[in-house]
Design a protein around this motif. Structure first.
Motif, PDB file in Angstrom:
ATOM      1  N   VAL A   1       0.775   1.662   2.399  1.00 18.14           N
ATOM      2  CA  VAL A   1       0.648   1.016   3.713  1.00 18.14           C
ATOM      3  C   VAL A   1      -0.645   1.437   4.396  1.00 18.14           C
ATOM      4  O   VAL A   1      -1.309   0.643   5.061  1.00 18.14           O
ATOM      5  CB  VAL A   1       1.870   1.350   4.599  1.00 18.14           C
ATOM      6  N   ARG A   2      -1.011   2.691   4.202  1.00 22.32           N
ATOM      7  CA  ARG A   2      -2.247   3.203   4.800  1.00 22.32           C
ATOM      8  C   ARG A   2      -3.467   2.428   4.300  1.00 22.32           C
ATOM      9  O   ARG A   2      -4.391   2.138   5.066  1.00 22.32           O
ATOM     10  CB  ARG A   2      -2.390   4.691   4.464  1.00 22.32           C
ATOM     11  N   ARG A   3      -3.454   2.072   3.017  1.00 19.38           N
ATOM     12  CA  ARG A   3      -4.559   1.279   2.471  1.00 19.38           C
ATOM     13  C   ARG A   3      -4.578  -0.128   3.063  1.00 19.38           C
ATOM     14  O   ARG A   3      -5.646  -0.707   3.265  1.00 19.38           O
ATOM     15  CB  ARG A   3      -4.452   1.214   0.948  1.00 19.38           C
ATOM     16  N   GLU A   4      -3.403  -0.654   3.330  1.00 23.82           N
ATOM     17  CA  GLU A   4      -3.329  -2.000   3.904  1.00 23.82           C
ATOM     18  C   GLU A   4      -3.645  -2.006   5.390  1.00 23.82           C
ATOM     19  O   GLU A   4      -4.206  -2.979   5.907  1.00 23.82           O
ATOM     20  CB  GLU A   4      -1.923  -2.585   3.671  1.00 23.82           C
ATOM     21  N   LEU A   5      -3.269  -0.917   6.081  1.00 24.75           N
ATOM     22  CA  LEU A   5      -3.491  -0.814   7.542  1.00 24.75           C
ATOM     23  C   LEU A   5      -4.265   0.467   7.833  1.00 24.75           C
ATOM     24  O   LEU A   5      -3.719   1.430   8.382  1.00 24.75           O
ATOM     25  CB  LEU A   5      -2.142  -0.808   8.276  1.00 24.75           C
ATOM     26  N   PRO A   6      -5.537   0.493   7.501  1.00 26.80           N
ATOM     27  CA  PRO A   6      -6.299   1.747   7.648  1.00 26.80           C
ATOM     28  C   PRO A   6      -6.451   2.224   9.084  1.00 26.80           C
ATOM     29  O   PRO A   6      -6.665   3.412   9.322  1.00 26.80           O
ATOM     30  CB  PRO A   6      -7.668   1.389   7.051  1.00 26.80           C
ATOM     31  N   GLY A   7      -6.317   1.323  10.036  1.00 25.27           N
ATOM     32  CA  GLY A   7      -6.496   1.735  11.430  1.00 25.27           C
ATOM     33  C   GLY A   7      -5.216   2.047  12.168  1.00 25.27           C
ATOM     34  O   GLY A   7      -5.245   2.297  13.383  1.00 25.27           O
ATOM     35  N   ASP A   8      -4.087   2.045  11.486  1.00 29.99           N
ATOM     36  CA  ASP A   8      -2.794   2.288  12.133  1.00 29.99           C
ATOM     37  C   ASP A   8      -2.549   3.794  12.244  1.00 29.99           C
ATOM     38  O   ASP A   8      -2.307   4.480  11.243  1.00 29.99           O
ATOM     39  CB  ASP A   8      -1.679   1.614  11.329  1.00 29.99           C
ATOM     40  N   GLY A   9      -2.573   4.311  13.453  1.00 23.97           N
ATOM     41  CA  GLY A   9      -2.393   5.747  13.681  1.00 23.97           C
ATOM     42  C   GLY A   9      -1.000   6.231  13.380  1.00 23.97           C
ATOM     43  O   GLY A   9      -0.815   7.364  12.894  1.00 23.97           O
ATOM     44  N   GLU A  10       0.001   5.423  13.648  1.00 27.52           N
ATOM     45  CA  GLU A  10       1.389   5.831  13.401  1.00 27.52           C
ATOM     46  C   GLU A  10       1.646   6.014  11.910  1.00 27.52           C
ATOM     47  O   GLU A  10       2.340   6.958  11.497  1.00 27.52           O
ATOM     48  CB  GLU A  10       2.334   4.782  13.983  1.00 27.52           C
ATOM     49  N   VAL A  11       1.093   5.116  11.108  1.00 27.42           N
ATOM     50  CA  VAL A  11       1.254   5.239   9.661  1.00 27.42           C
ATOM     51  C   VAL A  11       0.564   6.501   9.155  1.00 27.42           C
ATOM     52  O   VAL A  11       1.100   7.237   8.315  1.00 27.42           O
ATOM     53  CB  VAL A  11       0.692   3.995   8.947  1.00 27.42           C
ATOM     54  N   ALA A  12      -0.628   6.779   9.688  1.00 29.29           N
ATOM     55  CA  ALA A  12      -1.369   7.985   9.280  1.00 29.29           C
ATOM     56  C   ALA A  12      -0.577   9.247   9.614  1.00 29.29           C
ATOM     57  O   ALA A  12      -0.518  10.199   8.820  1.00 29.29           O
ATOM     58  CB  ALA A  12      -2.729   8.011   9.960  1.00 29.29           C
ATOM     59  N   GLU A  13       0.051   9.265  10.767  1.00 27.81           N
ATOM     60  CA  GLU A  13       0.849  10.428  11.177  1.00 27.81           C
ATOM     61  C   GLU A  13       2.059  10.618  10.271  1.00 27.81           C
ATOM     62  O   GLU A  13       2.379  11.748   9.868  1.00 27.81           O
ATOM     63  CB  GLU A  13       1.294  10.247  12.623  1.00 27.81           C
TER      64      GLU A  13
END
Length: 668
Positions: A529-541
């Motif tokens: 998901v991080r690769r698909e949504l690189p700017g999503d902070g919640e996913v990164a956390e």
């Protein structure tokens, strides 16, 4: 400077020949400027010639002509004949006889040069106007106006007003009497000129077409058609320009019109057949390619036969659910020339949807050729459905699979309206309505916190559409809220099987993995998901939290003696020692010569990494005969599970899923 015209009609009697001549004297000043002619409201107006004051008494005046409101000139002289042929509706004559074809004159009108000396009928008398100065005894009093109407509009030129010149031939309408009351119409020469102009426009259009300027060619063909609307060749040429512009639907309509105008026009039939082949309409193509009296083009005939073969194979493969063959045959048909066929592209989209390649199917649907406002005549069909309805049906199903429920139901309803008797379309519409209803009901229950009832509502929708990824994902959310994380993972797996890059299902599965302590799996989903949504902070956390949990548990495993790899056991003493270890222990009894054992061994290695708190051991039955005898192993692969020294389960040749489910059950 105002000057008036003086009109004097002095008829002379000739009792033998009954021919009449009038003398017309017109006086004016040469420096009188021409005035703009009034709108006479008539195609042609027969007017008297202007003569100068110096030539008023000459034997013949030099004529000028007015063409009336049209302003075009034919340049054709009058055809004259003997007065005895008056039954034809024309008044024949010659400049010598003074008997041309005319209508009545009104003051200020000038005679057309194409008609010679005017003949006037008023009441019961004829007047022949000449410049000879002779007058007839039957002439009315000077200054009286003749009856009849050259200008149907009733408007008359003002005295002395100049008119535009014309050399167009003018005749009276057909009739047998009262010629002064007829309408002046154009002769065949005007039609010939129009056809000549249309041919010239066509020639110019052809030149623009050869240069690749299709827009200009269309404009020229349109002008040619406006001049000669019954010309089939013009319609066919316009179809060629439309085809080159990518407007195949419009091109078909033009060809059909050409065939209507000239049913034996072979070029239009051939062009229609070629268009239908590109549109994938084999039946319509065959009708025009092989119409009566025409020898079909062999290249087009070969393309037609190949298309028919591809469509037949698609039909057979679709009936048995061989969707890979459907994809293969539709690709072949499109490559063979049916490159603008909406139904063939939709057929490929349906096959990809059934193969759970939903994103490819959606891309296919987005590439369906658009032939706006085109409806084949007769209607083309595919798999027993009207082609247009079939395309809408597949688009509706793809929309539903991707959660575009509103779009899906609109397209399904439209498809059912186009082909109301097809049972497959009726069934699809019914299922779509039930799925939309179930999803709406489930959402309402979920919002109100009634998760168990919501899961049942989503399940009802899945009964009508078992490949709807949205309903699976929504039900997974219900299981997660109810603490049934295993079920949540299962429904997420189903959703992702249908739609592999479904972001919401990936996030939901990752969260469920976390609850199950399967942090490695959670990390894998979060990373995708991080690769698909690189700017999503919640996913990164969430990803960082999962990675931290993996590291922490790895350290705990090492402190407890877990080495995250399958350990071999070959003696009975060692077996007794490891069985008593705390926690869950799994023993895999295998043989290197057994195919099933070799197939499941890599999965055991995966489970060892996936569940680091579980001890995994491997026993080779060929090298540990005493241990095999003590544990009564009769078939491989056999799995035995122990928890805190007690045997809790034994499995012979289990499936991957059953084995993992058993491990998770005793681990919890």
């Amino acid at each position: 400077m105002s000057h008036s015209r003086r009109l004097s009609l002095e008829p002379a009697i000739d009792s033998v020949s009954r021919k009449f001549r009038d003398s017309l004297t017109l006086q004016r000043h040469d420096n009188k400027p021409d005035f703009r002619e009034l709108d006479l409201g008539s195609p042609v107006s027969t007017l008297m010639p202007r003569v100068s004051s110096s030539s008023a008494s000459s034997a013949a005046a030099t004529p000028t002509s007015s063409s009336g409101s049209s302003g075009s000139a034919s340049g054709k002289p009058s055809v004259t004949s003997h007065i005895g042929k008056s039954h034809s509706g024309e008044i024949p004559g010659s400049p010598g006889s003074g008997m041309p074809s005319v209508k009545s004159l009104k003051p200020g009108h000038r005679r057309s040069s194409s008609t010679g000396t005017p003949l006037i009928f008023s009441g019961s008398s004829f007047y022949s106007a000449t410049t000879s100065g002779a007058t007839s005894a039957l002439s009315p009093s000077q200054g009286s106006l003749p009856a009849g109407n050259i200008c149907p509009s009733g408007r008359i030129l003002k005295t002395g007003m100049a008119t535009r010149s014309s050399t167009r031939t003018e005749t009276l309408c057909t009739g047998t009497g009262n010629y002064g009351h007829g309408n002046v119409v154009r002769s065949a020469a005007g039609k010939q000129n129009g056809e000549s102009s249309a041919e010239e426009l066509k020639r110019l259009g052809n030149d623009m077409y050869r240069r690749g300027n299709f827009s200009e060619a269309l404009s020229l063909y349109d002008r040619a058609i406006s001049l000669s609307p019954e010309n089939a060749a013009f319609r066919s040429n316009r179809a060629a320009a439309l085809t080159a512009s990518g407007r195949l639907g419009d091109a078909v309509r033009e060809c059909l019109e050409a065939v209507r105008l000239d049913p034996s026009y072979s070029r239009a039939h051939q062009r229609l057949a070629s268009l239908y082949l590109r549109l994938g309409e084999a039946e319509n193509a065959r009708r025009h390619l092989c119409f009566s009296g025409q020898c079909p083009d062999q290249a087009d005939l070969q393309r037609l036969q190949t298309l028919e073969k591809n469509l037949r194979r698609c039909w057979e493969a679709r009936k048995i659910g061989d969707w890979r063959t459907v994809v293969k045959e539709t690709d072949a048909a499109i490559a063979n020339g049916a490159d603008s066929s909406p139904q063939l592209v939709a057929c490929k989209a349906e096959a990809l949807l059934r193969l759970n390649q939903i994103e490819d199917s959606d891309f296919c649907v987005s590439c369906v050729p658009r032939n706006d406002h085109y409806h084949s005549q007769p209607q083309a069909k595919l798999f027993g459905m009207v082609a247009e309805a079939y395309v809408l049906c597949i688009q509706a199903q793809v929309d539903m699979a991707l959660g575009r429920f509103e779009n899906g139901i609109v397209k399904a309803e439209k498809a059912a309206m186009i082909d109301q008797t097809n049972p497959e379309l009726v069934s699809v519409l019914s299922n779509v309505k039930m799925v939309v209803k179930a999803r709406t009901r489930g959402n309402e229950l979920f919002t109100s916190g009634r998760y168990s009832e919501a899961s049942l509502a989503y399940g009802d929708g899945l009964k009508h559409d078992g490949s709807n990824s949205v309903l699976y994902c929504n039900r997974a959310a219900c299981w997660y809220k109810l603490g049934l994380w295993e079920k949540s993972v299962e429904d997420c797996n189903q959703a992702l099987k249908i739609h592999p890059s479904y972001i919401k299902a990936l996030l939901r599965r990752a969260a469920s993995y976390g609850r199950l302590g399967r942090w490695e799996d959670a990390v894998r989903d979060y990373e995708f998901v991080r690769r698909e949504l690189p700017g999503d902070g919640e996913v990164a956390e969430s990803l960082e939290k999962a990675k931290t949990a993996v590291m922490t548990r790895s350290q705990e495993s090492k402190s407890l003696g877990f080495n995250n790899e399958v350990e071999a056991v070959s003696t009975l003493d060692k077996f007794k020692n490891v069985v008593s270890l705390p926690g869950v222990s799994v023993f895999h009894f295998k043989s290197s010569s057994n195919r099933q054992c070799e197939e499941i061994s890599p999965f055991i290695n995966t489970l060892c990494l996936r569940y680091p708190l579980v001890h995994f051991f491997m026993v080779d039955v060929e090298e540990s005969l005493a241990l095999v005898k003590a544990e009564s192993i009769r078939k491989v692969p056999t799995f035995k599970m122990y928890k805190n020294g007690d045997r809790v389960k034994e499995m012979i040749c289990p499936s991957h899923q059953f084995l993992e489910d058993s491990i998770k059950h005793f681990l919890l």
